[in-house]
Scaffold this active site. Structure first.
Site, PDB file in Angstrom:
ATOM      1  N   HIS A  54       7.362  11.434 -29.572  1.00 41.02           N
ATOM      2  CA  HIS A  54       6.443  12.219 -28.754  1.00 41.02           C
ATOM      3  C   HIS A  54       6.771  13.706 -28.855  1.00 41.02           C
ATOM      4  CE1 HIS A  54       3.711  13.172 -25.526  1.00 41.02           C
ATOM      5  NE2 HIS A  54       4.684  13.748 -24.842  1.00 41.02           N
ATOM      6  N   LYS A  61       7.012  22.973 -13.618  1.00 42.46           N
ATOM      7  CA  LYS A  61       6.160  21.840 -13.247  1.00 42.46           C
ATOM      8  C   LYS A  61       5.852  21.875 -11.755  1.00 42.46           C
ATOM      9  CE  LYS A  61       4.688  17.284 -13.616  1.00 42.46           C
ATOM     10  NZ  LYS A  61       4.619  16.086 -14.421  1.00 42.46           N
ATOM     11  N   HIS A  85      -1.300  13.471 -29.159  1.00 47.44           N
ATOM     12  CA  HIS A  85      -1.782  12.112 -28.900  1.00 47.44           C
ATOM     13  C   HIS A  85      -2.513  11.546 -30.110  1.00 47.44           C
ATOM     14  CE1 HIS A  85      -1.564  12.990 -24.309  1.00 47.44           C
ATOM     15  NE2 HIS A  85      -0.426  12.477 -24.763  1.00 47.44           N
ATOM     16  N   ARG A 105      -3.369  21.902 -13.634  1.00 45.09           N
ATOM     17  CA  ARG A 105      -2.360  20.930 -14.031  1.00 45.09           C
ATOM     18  C   ARG A 105      -2.548  20.497 -15.482  1.00 45.09           C
ATOM     19  NH1 ARG A 105       0.313  16.101 -10.332  1.00 45.09           N
ATOM     20  NH2 ARG A 105       1.699  15.311 -11.942  1.00 45.09           N
ATOM     21  N   ASN A 155      -0.712  19.806 -20.520  1.00 49.66           N
ATOM     22  CA  ASN A 155      -1.075  19.097 -21.748  1.00 49.66           C
ATOM     23  C   ASN A 155      -1.016  20.000 -22.970  1.00 49.66           C
ATOM     24  OD1 ASN A 155      -1.556  16.684 -20.446  1.00 49.66           O
ATOM     25  ND2 ASN A 155      -3.667  17.252 -19.964  1.00 49.66           N
ATOM     26  N   ARG A 174       0.821  -1.226   0.000  1.00 52.26           N
ATOM     27  CA  ARG A 174       0.000   0.000   0.000  1.00 52.26           C
ATOM     28  C   ARG A 174       0.848   1.266   0.000  1.00 52.26           C
ATOM     29  NH1 ARG A 174      -2.295  -3.250   3.712  1.00 52.26           N
ATOM     30  NH2 ARG A 174      -4.178  -4.315   3.040  1.00 52.26           N
ATOM     31  N   GLU A 214      -4.693  17.271 -10.393  1.00 52.19           N
ATOM     32  CA  GLU A 214      -5.241  17.610 -11.713  1.00 52.19           C
ATOM     33  C   GLU A 214      -6.739  17.836 -11.723  1.00 52.19           C
ATOM     34  OE1 GLU A 214      -3.335  15.563 -14.887  1.00 52.19           O
ATOM     35  OE2 GLU A 214      -4.579  16.497 -16.403  1.00 52.19           O
ATOM     36  N   GLU A 240       9.332  19.354 -24.429  1.00 51.61           N
ATOM     37  CA  GLU A 240       8.627  19.559 -23.155  1.00 51.61           C
ATOM     38  C   GLU A 240       9.176  20.795 -22.437  1.00 51.61           C
ATOM     39  OE1 GLU A 240       6.043  17.721 -22.634  1.00 51.61           O
ATOM     40  OE2 GLU A 240       6.411  15.778 -23.602  1.00 51.61           O
ATOM     41  N   HIS A 262      -0.657  18.672 -26.455  1.00 51.17           N
ATOM     42  CA  HIS A 262      -0.747  17.220 -26.350  1.00 51.17           C
ATOM     43  C   HIS A 262      -2.020  16.610 -26.939  1.00 51.17           C
ATOM     44  CE1 HIS A 262       2.882  17.477 -24.026  1.00 51.17           C
ATOM     45  NE2 HIS A 262       2.889  16.179 -23.776  1.00 51.17           N
ATOM     46  N   LYS A 309       2.524  11.483 -10.485  1.00 49.61           N
ATOM     47  CA  LYS A 309       1.655  10.645 -11.317  1.00 49.61           C
ATOM     48  C   LYS A 309       2.438   9.395 -11.701  1.00 49.61           C
ATOM     49  CE  LYS A 309      -1.042  13.675 -14.237  1.00 49.61           C
ATOM     50  NZ  LYS A 309      -1.587  13.669 -15.609  1.00 49.61           N
TER      51      LYS A 309
HETATM   52  N1  LIG Z   1       4.187  10.603 -14.795  1.00 54.04           N
HETATM   53  C1  LIG Z   1       4.180  11.705 -15.517  1.00 54.04           C
HETATM   54  O1  LIG Z   1       3.793  12.794 -15.037  1.00 54.04           O
HETATM   55  C2  LIG Z   1       4.627  11.633 -16.940  1.00 54.04           C
HETATM   56  C3  LIG Z   1       4.803  12.812 -17.669  1.00 54.04           C
HETATM   57  C4  LIG Z   1       5.270  12.717 -18.979  1.00 54.04           C
HETATM   58  C5  LIG Z   1       5.551  11.469 -19.523  1.00 54.04           C
HETATM   59  N2  LIG Z   1       5.365  10.351 -18.794  1.00 54.04           N
HETATM   60  C6  LIG Z   1       5.670   9.014 -19.351  1.00 54.04           C
HETATM   61  O2  LIG Z   1       7.064   8.970 -19.636  1.00 54.04           O
HETATM   62  C7  LIG Z   1       7.299   7.994 -20.649  1.00 54.04           C
HETATM   63  C8  LIG Z   1       8.304   8.537 -21.630  1.00 54.04           C
HETATM   64  O3  LIG Z   1       9.511   8.820 -20.926  1.00 54.04           O
HETATM   65  P1  LIG Z   1      10.910   8.983 -21.662  1.00 54.04           P
HETATM   66  O4  LIG Z   1      10.735   9.860 -22.828  1.00 54.04           O
HETATM   67  O5  LIG Z   1      11.889   9.325 -20.627  1.00 54.04           O
HETATM   68  O6  LIG Z   1      11.140   7.558 -22.291  1.00 54.04           O
HETATM   69  P2  LIG Z   1      11.901   6.217 -21.786  1.00 54.04           P
HETATM   70  O7  LIG Z   1      11.834   6.048 -20.329  1.00 54.04           O
HETATM   71  O8  LIG Z   1      11.345   5.142 -22.641  1.00 54.04           O
HETATM   72  O9  LIG Z   1      13.408   6.489 -22.216  1.00 54.04           O
HETATM   73  C9  LIG Z   1      13.710   6.658 -23.588  1.00 54.04           C
HETATM   74  C10 LIG Z   1      14.873   5.799 -24.033  1.00 54.04           C
HETATM   75  O10 LIG Z   1      16.065   6.371 -23.533  1.00 54.04           O
HETATM   76  C11 LIG Z   1      16.885   5.392 -22.896  1.00 54.04           C
HETATM   77  N3  LIG Z   1      17.601   6.127 -21.861  1.00 54.04           N
HETATM   78  C12 LIG Z   1      17.108   6.656 -20.726  1.00 54.04           C
HETATM   79  N4  LIG Z   1      18.049   7.370 -20.103  1.00 54.04           N
HETATM   80  C13 LIG Z   1      19.169   7.284 -20.848  1.00 54.04           C
HETATM   81  C14 LIG Z   1      20.465   7.825 -20.732  1.00 54.04           C
HETATM   82  N5  LIG Z   1      20.784   8.655 -19.733  1.00 54.04           N
HETATM   83  N6  LIG Z   1      21.373   7.509 -21.683  1.00 54.04           N
HETATM   84  C15 LIG Z   1      21.032   6.721 -22.716  1.00 54.04           C
HETATM   85  N7  LIG Z   1      19.819   6.193 -22.888  1.00 54.04           N
HETATM   86  C16 LIG Z   1      18.903   6.477 -21.968  1.00 54.04           C
HETATM   87  C17 LIG Z   1      15.945   4.339 -22.420  1.00 54.04           C
HETATM   88  O11 LIG Z   1      16.576   3.083 -22.335  1.00 54.04           O
HETATM   89  C18 LIG Z   1      14.869   4.354 -23.511  1.00 54.04           C
HETATM   90  O12 LIG Z   1      15.243   3.523 -24.557  1.00 54.04           O
HETATM   91  C19 LIG Z   1       5.953   7.664 -21.245  1.00 54.04           C
HETATM   92  O13 LIG Z   1       5.565   6.384 -20.821  1.00 54.04           O
HETATM   93  C20 LIG Z   1       5.018   8.713 -20.663  1.00 54.04           C
HETATM   94  O14 LIG Z   1       3.695   8.221 -20.489  1.00 54.04           O
HETATM   95  C21 LIG Z   1       4.915  10.412 -17.519  1.00 54.04           C
HETATM   96 ZN   LIG Z   2       4.569  15.042 -23.253  1.00 51.43          ZN
END
Ligand SMILES: NC(=O)c1ccc[n+]([C@@H]2O[C@H](COP(=O)([O-])OP(=O)(O)OC[C@H]3O[C@@H](n4cnc5c(N)ncnc54)[C@H](O)[C@@H]3O)[C@@H](O)[C@H]2O)c1
Ligand SMILES: [Zn+2]
Length: 361
Positions: free
Chosen positions: A269, A231, A256, A245, A249, A125, A241, A189, A252, A147
Site C-alpha cells: 500500500h 489527522k 487503489h 477529510r 486520500n 449498538r 468526511e 502515510e 490514493h 472510521k
Molecule cells: N480506519 C481508517 O481510517 C483506516 C485508515 C487507513 C487504513 N485503514 C486500514 O488499515 C489496514 C492496514 O493496516 P496496517 O498497514 O496496519 O496492516 P495490518 O493491520 O495488516 O498489519 C500489518 C502486518 O504487521 C503485523 N504487525 C502489526 N503490528 C506489528 C508489530 N508491532 N510488530 C510486528 N508485526 C506487527 C501484523 O500481524 C500484519 O501482518 C487496511 O485494512 C486499511 O483499510 C483504515
Molecule cells: Zn493509505
C-alpha cells in the site's frame, strides 16, 4: 520512561485523548478511564502476531485495572476483515458476557483496528472502544478518527460505521518488531500527512531521517505525534468526511487502482501511495499549480519509497478507477496548490491524466 506526548481530539461529547510514547503498554491502565460502575470485563481483540510479541506487556498494564480480561486473537492479514470474523467476534462477546459499558481494546495494526472497531460499533449498538495501534500506519492514521469497516468479496471497506474510540494508546516501542516493508508503508502515510499539512512535518522528516530509519524511540515519538496531529486536525474539521477529510486520500486514487490491477500482494500500500503522490505532483504541475515534483521525489527517495515504476499501461489503470464506485460522479483527485495546500480537482482532461501517468509509469 518519558512522559508520553498527549493529543486531544476535540469532538464535543465524543472527544478523546491520544497518547504517544514508548513503554505505554505496561502502563495502559493509566490511560484508560474506567467508570466507577459498570466495567466488569475488558475484551481484547488482538492480532495474533502482535499478541505473541507484545501481549505480555499489555496484559501487565491492564492487570492494574483489576477487572477480568478476555482475549480473542485474529489471524494477521486483510482477510480477517471479514463477515466471518466479525460474526465470530460478536458471538465470542456474547459468550463472555460482556456488557454495554465494558470496553473493547483493539490491539494490532489497521486490520485489527478496523475489525475490532466495527465489532465495537455494532455489538450492543456500540461498546466503548480503545485503540492500541502497533503499526506506524495505524498509529498515525487508522486508529484515529473513528472510521471502522470490514471487507466484502465485492470490495474493501464496504460495510462499516463511524465509531470514535475513547482513547488511543500508541506505544512506539512496538514498532521495533515491525517488518521493514510495513514500517516503510507507514512512512508513506507520514509523508502524505506532511505534504497536505501546512506545518513543518516535512522539515522534521528531513532533519530526523537517520534517527527515524534507526527507529530511535524519541524520534519516533515526535514523528508519530506530529503526523497524528495532522489527522486529528482534519478529523476535527470534518468528522464524517463531507469535505476536507478527503484530503487524506492524497495519492490514493492511483494507489487503489495499482493495488486492484496488480493484486494486493504485488505492491505494498505504501509504495502504491508513494507513486500516487508523485502522479498527483506531476498532475498539479501540469495544471498550473506550484511545481513540487522535486520535493515529492526527495522526501520519498529519502525513505526508500518509489517515485515511479508503476508498470501498467495507462488504459489498464484508467479502467480500474472508472470502475471504482466512489468516483462515479466523475474522477476526483486530491492535488496541491502548493505544499500544505490540498484541494479537490475534478474534470481533468484525459490527455493531462495520461501525460502525468506516463511520468510515473
Ligand atoms: N480506519 C481508517 O481510517 C483506516 C485508515 C487507513 C487504513 N485503514 C486500514 O488499515 C489496514 C492496514 O493496516 P496496517 O498497514 O496496519 O496492516 P495490518 O493491520 O495488516 O498489519 C500489518 C502486518 O504487521 C503485523 N504487525 C502489526 N503490528 C506489528 C508489530 N508491532 N510488530 C510486528 N508485526 C506487527 C501484523 O500481524 C500484519 O501482518 C487496511 O485494512 C486499511 O483499510 C483504515
Ligand atoms: Zn493509505
Amino acid at each position: 520512561v518519558n512522559d508520553p506526548e498527549h493529543l486531544e481530539v476535540d469532538l464535543g461529547d465524543r472527544s478523546y485523548s491520544i497518547f504517544v510514547g514508548s513503554g505505554l503498554l505496561e502502563r495502559a491502565a493509566e490511560y484508560i478511564d474506567i467508570p466507577e460502575r459498570g466495567t466488569e470485563v475488558i475484551a481484547v481483540v488482538a492480532d495474533a502476531a502482535v499478541e505473541v510479541l507484545h501481549g505480555d506487556r499489555l496484559r501487565e498494564g491492564l492487570a492494574h485495572l483489576g477487572v477480568r480480561i478476555h482475549e480473542f486473537a485474529i489471524e494477521p492479514g486483510e482477510r480477517s476483515k471479514s463477515i466471518t470474523e466479525a460474526g465470530a467476534l460478536w458471538r465470542w462477546l456474547a459468550g463472555t458476557g460482556v456488557h454495554r459499558n465494558d470496553p473493547l481494546i483493539a490491539f494490532g495494526g489497521g486490520v485489527t483496528g478496523d475489525l475490532g472497531g466495527f465489532v465495537a460499533a455494532t455489538y450492543h449498538r456500540g461498546m466503548p472502544l480503545i485503540q492500541v495501534p502497533t503499526t506506524l500506519l495505524a498509529q498515525v492514521d487508522a486508529a484515529i478518527g473513528g472510521k471502522t469497516a470490514i471487507d466484502l468479496p465485492e470490495g474493501k471497506n464496504l460495510v462499516g460505521a463511524f465509531h470514535q474510540p475513547r482513547a488511543v494508546i500508541a506505544d512506539v516501542s512496538t514498532l521495533q518488531t515491525l517488518p521493514d516493508t510495513a514500517f516503510v508503508t507507514g512512512l508513506a502515510e507520514v509523508i502524505k500527512h506532511a505534504l497536505i499539512d501546512p506545518g513543518d512535518l516535512l522539515g522534521l522528516l528531513g532533519g530526523d531521517r537517520e534517527r527515524v530509519l534507526a527507529r530511535e524511540e524519541q524520534a519516533l515519538t515526535t514523528l508519530v505525534a506530529r503526523a497524528a496531529a495532522v489527522k486529528v486536525r482534519i478529523v476535527e474539521e470534518d468528522e464524517t468526511e463531507q469535505g476536507t477529510r478527503a484530503f487524506l486520500n492524497y495519492g490514493h486514487t492511483l494507489a487503489h487502482a495499482l493495488e486492484t490491477v496488480g493484486g494486493y500482494e504485488k505492491i505494498t500500500h505504501g509504495q502504491a501511495v508513494a507513486i500516487g503522490m508523485m502522479f498527483a505532483a506531476h498532475l498539479g504541475a501540469a495544471l498550473g499549480e506550484a511545481d513540487r515534483v522535486a520535493e515529492h521525489r526527495a522526501s520519498l527517495d529519502a525513505f526508500g519509497l518509489a517515485t515511479g515504476g508503476a508498470g501498467f499501461d495507462y488504459e489498464t489503470v484508467a479502467d480500474a478507477w472508472k470502475r471504482d464506485k466512489k468516483y462515479e460522479a466523475g474522477m476526483r483527485f486530491v492535488l496541491l496548490h502548493d505544499l500544505g495546500r490540498p484541494f479537490i480537482a475534478r474534470d481533468i482532461p484525459e490527455e493531462t491524466l495520461r501525460r502525468a501517468y506516463e511520468a510515473v509509469r
